[in-house]
Structures are given as structure tokens and as C-alpha cells.
Enzyme design. Structure first.
Site, PDB file in Angstrom:
ATOM      1  N   SER A  86       0.824  -1.200   0.000  1.00  0.00           N
ATOM      2  CA  SER A  86       0.000   0.000   0.000  1.00  0.00           C
ATOM      3  C   SER A  86       0.866   1.262   0.000  1.00  0.00           C
ATOM      4  CB  SER A  86      -0.966  -0.045   1.198  1.00  0.00           C
ATOM      5  OG  SER A  86      -2.002   0.892   1.065  1.00  0.00           O
ATOM      6  N   ASP A 198      -5.884  -3.908  -2.004  1.00  0.00           N
ATOM      7  CA  ASP A 198      -4.846  -3.560  -1.024  1.00  0.00           C
ATOM      8  C   ASP A 198      -4.102  -4.777  -0.452  1.00  0.00           C
ATOM      9  OD1 ASP A 198      -3.521  -2.645   1.415  1.00  0.00           O
ATOM     10  OD2 ASP A 198      -4.768  -0.850   1.250  1.00  0.00           O
TER      11      ASP A 198
END
Length: 346
Positions: A86, A198
Site C-alpha cells: 500500500s 490492497d
């Protein structure tokens, strides 16, 4: 008087002859004892410890990674492999491209949030992520992952199976976009026939990915939110904290496999609080400096252990010296003793 001198000379010659005969009493082919083996030295220099850095997710908290890298570099510790999840993948991509911490800090201060956020109304107000992809590709000079100056692993989650996916080849910006696609905020990213979201869901701090890149010593940077009994003030905060809770136990197991864990104090910084970037960098610097003695000590111990193992591997095998080759036993015959080389009669 002269006869007496001649007699003494004769005795001396006889003693010398006896000594010579005694030295060969064990056999005419007896070899002298070999000299002691010299101290073993490595044929090649001991390989330097390969330091890897694993940068965790945390949205705007990710600026703290820059502060950590700045302090590592200032103390002569330069990671040679990088992994990121991320927000950590964004900083990781810039670092792997060849930027140092000061260059990344300049880019961070110049960052306009609107340059990486592209909301699409027809998809329910989700962020598309194409701007983020283009922004990263621009900063890394359009180079794919395999062409960056440092090996980089970007971790994402495959939406169809929930499996961890580690990108080490291909479009750098696209991999970072996939790793940063927070469910409910970003649209999933299509790569091939699969969709990705993610990486924090399956690997909040990608320690294992750094190991897979060949790191001997992994420094993990954990900037994840910690539940503090308060309700997050924004939708992004709610989603971010939900992901953190889902991956908390899994993340703890992976963090335990790191050699050092650095935890900047950024819990008070919101996931969309880009105005706090300077404070996040400062917290990263403070946390890294606090861990520096432990980092140095552990790297030195690992290097010493590696040198000892290489020395032991290269040490020549020693052959025991037999009694017949022991010079002290041969010399004992000069004093009338019995050599162990001779058979004993009963």
C-alpha cells in the site's frame, strides 16, 4: 695429557653417532613431524550482510517511511532490497528507483493530493487509481519493476482467491496502484484475468517478501493504525481500521519474522491527513534513531557469525601425528628410554 684429550674426543664422537642412530631407530623412512598448520584465512572476503526494508501500509502515515530511510542512510545502513504494501509500496518504488531520502522528502512536500486522486462518480464515487499509477511511473522514469536500481517487491491481494500476490516484474505504477487499492475506496485493479486490492489485507508489513528478494537482515516499518477505542472520523478511516483489524493477527506473525521492527508514533495521523506529512517524516526519524543501537548490534553479530562459519568451512583437516613421528619420543632414546615405536618383548 694428549691421549686423554683424544679419548674424550672419541667419546664425544661416539655419543653423537649414538644420537644419530637413535633418531632413525624407528626406521630409516621416518618423516619429521609436520609443522603446525597456519591459521586459516578465508579464501574470499566474507559477503556483506544484505539488508532489506519492509514498508507497511497506512495511507498518509506512509510519509514516516521517508524519515526511517533518511536515518538509516545517515548512519551508513543502506537497504539493498525493498518490499512494500500500500503506502509502503509508493515510497518503496521511489526508493528502489534510485532516489535517496532527501529527494523523496522533496517530492513529498511538493505532492498535491489532487494529482493522485481521480474520483469516478459512475463507480459509486470510488477512486480509480489511474492518476496514482501515472504519478508513480513518472517519478520512476517509466521503468518496470525489474529495471529499478534496487530489487522491489510490491504486495497486493488477489480479489478472486484472497491470495497474497508479490509483483517483481511489470508495470511499476500499476503494481503500486494494485497494492494501494483500499476496498470500498479504490476500484480493484485488473491485471490479466484477475483483480487486485490492497496488500494490507494479507501482508500489512511485507517481511516475507523482503526475504524472498534475498535479504539476510530485514528491517520492518510498521505504521498500521492501532485500535484506541475511538470511532474513526471518516469513511477512509473506518475502512483503513477495518483492514488493520482483519490483518492484525496475520501481520503479527509476519512481523515476528523480522530482525528489527520500527514503529513510528503516527497513530494520531489520519489516513487522509496529508497536511501532517512533515510530522510523519519526523516521527519516522525519531523511531529509527531509537532503534539504531539494536540494528548495529544485530548486523555486527550476524556478520561475525557468517565469518566464523566461513572460517570453519575453509579450515584444512588435521591428521593426527603418530607416536613414531613424535620427536620427543625419538629424542628419549638419547637418554636410554625405550621408544614406543619399537615392539615390546615379554
Amino acid at each position: 695429557m694428549y691421549p686423554l684429550l683424544r679419548q674424550r674426543a672419541t667419546v664425544i664422537r661416539l655419543l653423537l653417532l649414538s644420537a644419530a642412530l637413535a633418531l632413525t631407530a624407528c626406521g630409516g623412512n621416518t618423516r619429521p613431524a609436520p609443522p603446525p598448520a597456519p591459521l586459516a584465512k578465508p579464501a574470499t572476503p566474507v559477503a556483506k550482510i544484505r539488508v532489506g526494508i519492509a514498508l507497511g501500509g497506512g495511507a498518509a502515515k506512509g510519509f514516516a517511511h521517508i524519515g526511517v530511510i533518511k536515518m538509516l542512510e545517515a548512519n551508513g545502513i543502506e537497504p539493498v532490497v525493498v518490499s512494500g504494501t500500500s503506502a509502503g509500496s509508493v515510497v518503496g518504488a521511489l526508493y528502489a528507483s534510485g532516489m535517496d531520502a532527501f529527494e523523496m522528502q522533496q517530492k513529498a512536500f511538493a505532492l498535491d493530493e489532487s494529482s493522485i486522486r481521480d474520483v469516478r462518480l459512475f463507480s459509486g464515487g470510488l477512486v480509480q487509481g489511474q492518476k496514482l499509477q501515472d504519478y508513480v511511473n513518472q517519478l520512476v522514469g517509466g521503468r518496470p519493476l525489474q529495471k529499478l536500481k534496487k530489487p522491489l517487491a510490491v504486495v497486493a491481494t488477489q480479489l478472486e482467491t484472497g491470495e497474497r500476490t508479490v509483483f517483481v516484474y511489470g508495470n511499476t505504477g500499476q503494481a503500486v496502484r494494485a497494492s494501494s487499492s483500499i476496498p470500498g475506496i479504490f476500484e480493484p485493479v485488473t491485471i490479466g484475468k484477475y483483480h487486485y486490492v490492497d496488500g494490507g489485507i494479507v501482508s500489512p508489513v511485507p517481511v516475507d517478501a523482503a526475504r524472498q528478494l534475498g535479504a539476510d537482515f530485514v528491517i520492518a516499518v510498521d505504521i498500521s493504525s492501532k485500535a484506541d477505542g475511538k470511532t474513526p472520523a471518516s469513511m477512509l478511516g473506518v475502512v483503513n481500521q477495518s483492514i488493520m483489524i482483519m490483518g492484525q493477527k496475520l501481520g503479527a506473525q509476519e512481523l515476528a519474522r523480522a530482525d528489527i521492527v520500527i514503529r513510528p508514533q503516527v497513530n494520531d495521523i489520519g489516513p487522509a491527513d496529508f497536511e501532517q506529512r512533515n510530522n510523519a517524516i519526523l516521527q519516522g526519524e525519531k523511531a529509527a534513531m531509537a532503534m539504531m543501537p539494536g540494528i548495529r548490534q544485530k548486523i555486527a553479530a550476524l556478520q561475525k557469525q557468517r565469518a566464523a562459519a566461513q572460517m570453519a568451512k575453509q579450515a584444512p583437516a588435521t591428521t593426527p601425528v603418530s607416536d613414531c613421528e613424535d620427536s620427543s619420543l625419538r629424542l628419549s632414546r638419547l637418554w636410554g628410554g625405550k621408544s614406543k615405536c619399537e615392539p615390546t618383548t615379554h
